[in-house]
Write an enzyme that holds these catalytic residues in place. Sequence first.
Site, PDB file in Angstrom:
ATOM      1  N   GLU A  17      34.508  42.793  46.663  1.00  0.00           N
ATOM      2  CA  GLU A  17      34.485  43.364  45.314  1.00  0.00           C
ATOM      3  C   GLU A  17      33.925  44.796  45.300  1.00  0.00           C
ATOM      4  O   GLU A  17      32.866  45.073  44.738  1.00  0.00           O
ATOM      5  CB  GLU A  17      33.685  42.475  44.367  1.00  0.00           C
ATOM      6  CG  GLU A  17      34.297  41.113  44.165  1.00  0.00           C
ATOM      7  CD  GLU A  17      33.465  40.178  43.306  1.00  0.00           C
ATOM      8  OE1 GLU A  17      33.997  39.146  42.872  1.00  0.00           O
ATOM      9  OE2 GLU A  17      32.273  40.486  43.070  1.00  0.00           O
ATOM     10  N   GLU A  52      39.211  34.560  44.343  1.00  0.00           N
ATOM     11  CA  GLU A  52      38.071  33.844  43.776  1.00  0.00           C
ATOM     12  C   GLU A  52      38.351  33.508  42.320  1.00  0.00           C
ATOM     13  O   GLU A  52      38.858  34.338  41.573  1.00  0.00           O
ATOM     14  CB  GLU A  52      36.787  34.688  43.807  1.00  0.00           C
ATOM     15  CG  GLU A  52      36.199  34.976  45.154  1.00  0.00           C
ATOM     16  CD  GLU A  52      34.889  35.765  45.030  1.00  0.00           C
ATOM     17  OE1 GLU A  52      34.251  35.699  43.943  1.00  0.00           O
ATOM     18  OE2 GLU A  52      34.514  36.459  45.984  1.00  0.00           O
TER      19      GLU A  52
END
Length: 670
Positions: free
Chosen positions: A153, A309
């Site tokens: 991320e 995710e």
Amino acid sequence: MSNHPWPTPATIAYGGDYNPEQWPREVWDEDVVLMREAGVTMVSVGIFSWGLLEPEEGVFDFAWLDELLDLLHANGIAVDLGTPTASPPAWFFATYPHALAVDKHGVVQGFGSRGMASHSAPEYRRAAARIAGELARRYGQHPAVVMWHVHNEYGVPVGEDFSPNAVAAWRVWLQERYGSLDALNAAWGTAFWGQRYGRWEHVVAPAATPTTVNPAMKLDWARFTDDQLRACFRAERDAIRAHADQPVTTNFMAHQSWNTDLWAWAQEVDIVSDDHYLWSPDPDAHVALALSADLTRSVARGRPWILMEHSTSAVNWQGRNIAKRPGEMHRNALTHVGRGADGIMFFQWRASRSGAEKFHSAMVPHAGPTSRIFREVASLGARLGAIGELQDTRVRAQVAVLYDWESLWAQDLEWRPSDALQFRERMRAYYERLWRDGVQVDFAHPGDDLSGYRLVVAPASYLLTAAQGENLTRYVAGGGTLLVSCFAAVVDEHDAVHHGGFGAPLREALGLTVEEFLPMREGESCAVELDGRTLTADVWAEDLAVDGAQVRGTYSGGPADGAPAVTRHEHGDGVGWYVSTRLDVAALAPVLAAVYDDAGIAPSSAPEGVELMTRHGETADYVVAVNHRDDAVTVPLEGTELLSGTDVTGVLTLPAGEVAVVRSTPGGGR
């Protein structure tokens, strides 16, 4: 030929982040048994394990990871091997304290969280590339490893960094971008407020100041931040490619992270992946989920992608972390599949007992494998196993929604005419209208070739370059239908108002001039009279001077009483529509209905709250039907329902909260 990294054909990848280093060795054997029971085919490993893999600088310990990868491979579970560079170990910051990130107030960010590192620090980049290269050297030929997962991320939690390393890199970046201080001063408009620079070493970062910072400077700072993050990714990716040839990805956060331009990032990865988490305060969070999925597929340019995710139930980092109700996880996962995902992954496999995310849900929750959550996880694995033939099929759309991160960065800067008119809010409102009308969309950049779309919608194009305006004008002239929302084409790439005034690049396509912005006070509203209907508008109005456009909606009350509010303009073979105020999702319905007529688009006849998503293959189409309602519905479909193996002869009955996947012959979907 498949574009996918995993070796099993006709399989939707399924699994999640696996962090066995948090558990005793005997738990690993239990884990792989449960993974097989749940239908897991791939796990992401090693994402936060730098301190274990390199316990001292230059000293590596791969013994535990050797054993783990062998165990997973022996049990038929593929590995997405992560580089652990989102969280450097304690020894790194003890050795290189100046590699810590610094916030805009000059406060050094301390160790004990994740992120923390300055992406501009040479020591960080060298160490990150070294660990990535060592992992690839050791595991590049390991049969379990089918993909590489760089970092985690990017931009979360550390994007902007105001450290000395970053300021030095910023000056170099600006010199490469502008070439001279004269060009920099012109681009930034430094004649205003006496900000002219005479030496490169005097150029500072846009840190905290007594009042608002030069907006052109801040826009370039956002570009610089994005470029620095991407340079870190490239350094690791290239270190991996020196020893391994499996695809390389990193997990995006489409529409949930603001500081990465995913149009640019998608060109750097071999396969696009995304993380998505529901925002609990949003009662229609499934609409935002659909937006994120469509955006991810679009930056992948239509190719299948991976949901890297999402959560089985509640997350841990929101103010109120709302648990998912029974069946919601299945709806979330299969909506992503319906919108192009060929992999469904979770954070994480087993819930952590310690640390900041111990209250984050997992595939194996604290309640264990007898829990409802795990039963749903196993059921989802079986469902994904039944629809593997969807792999590598494509989603098609007749509508493009323009999405530009640079416009987001610019519109969200300080001192705009109204801070209530925001990029994300307008993007969601227009997308939700299209979603509720059952219209499948792609997202597109305003510089893209748009000729393949019947309709292009621009909900938030505050920053629009002259070249992009010409592109949209050509699109209309060539027969396209363009719908533009308010506060559009206001500034150029330097956040400077266009020569010719507000909206100048679209004047020809829209047949009007915006003479003045007329924002409203908090709580104020007005009406728009459109085709015999009275619509409520708030926040924003504009004073329009019509130059060829037909007035379709008129303000009633408010600061623009009696003036044009919604216009339609025929230009060449196409039509340009303009909505000069903020209409909510319901009020946009009659506007879009008229626009659909021009574009030749038929909205879906599906019941409200039912998503019908079609993926197209060479020999079959697949309709993923998701019922978000509390009651059963019927949908006209013909084919074979893959989750149950039953035939659908004209009408599909979909129970409350359920999902179906129907295979039909091409053109026989919806």
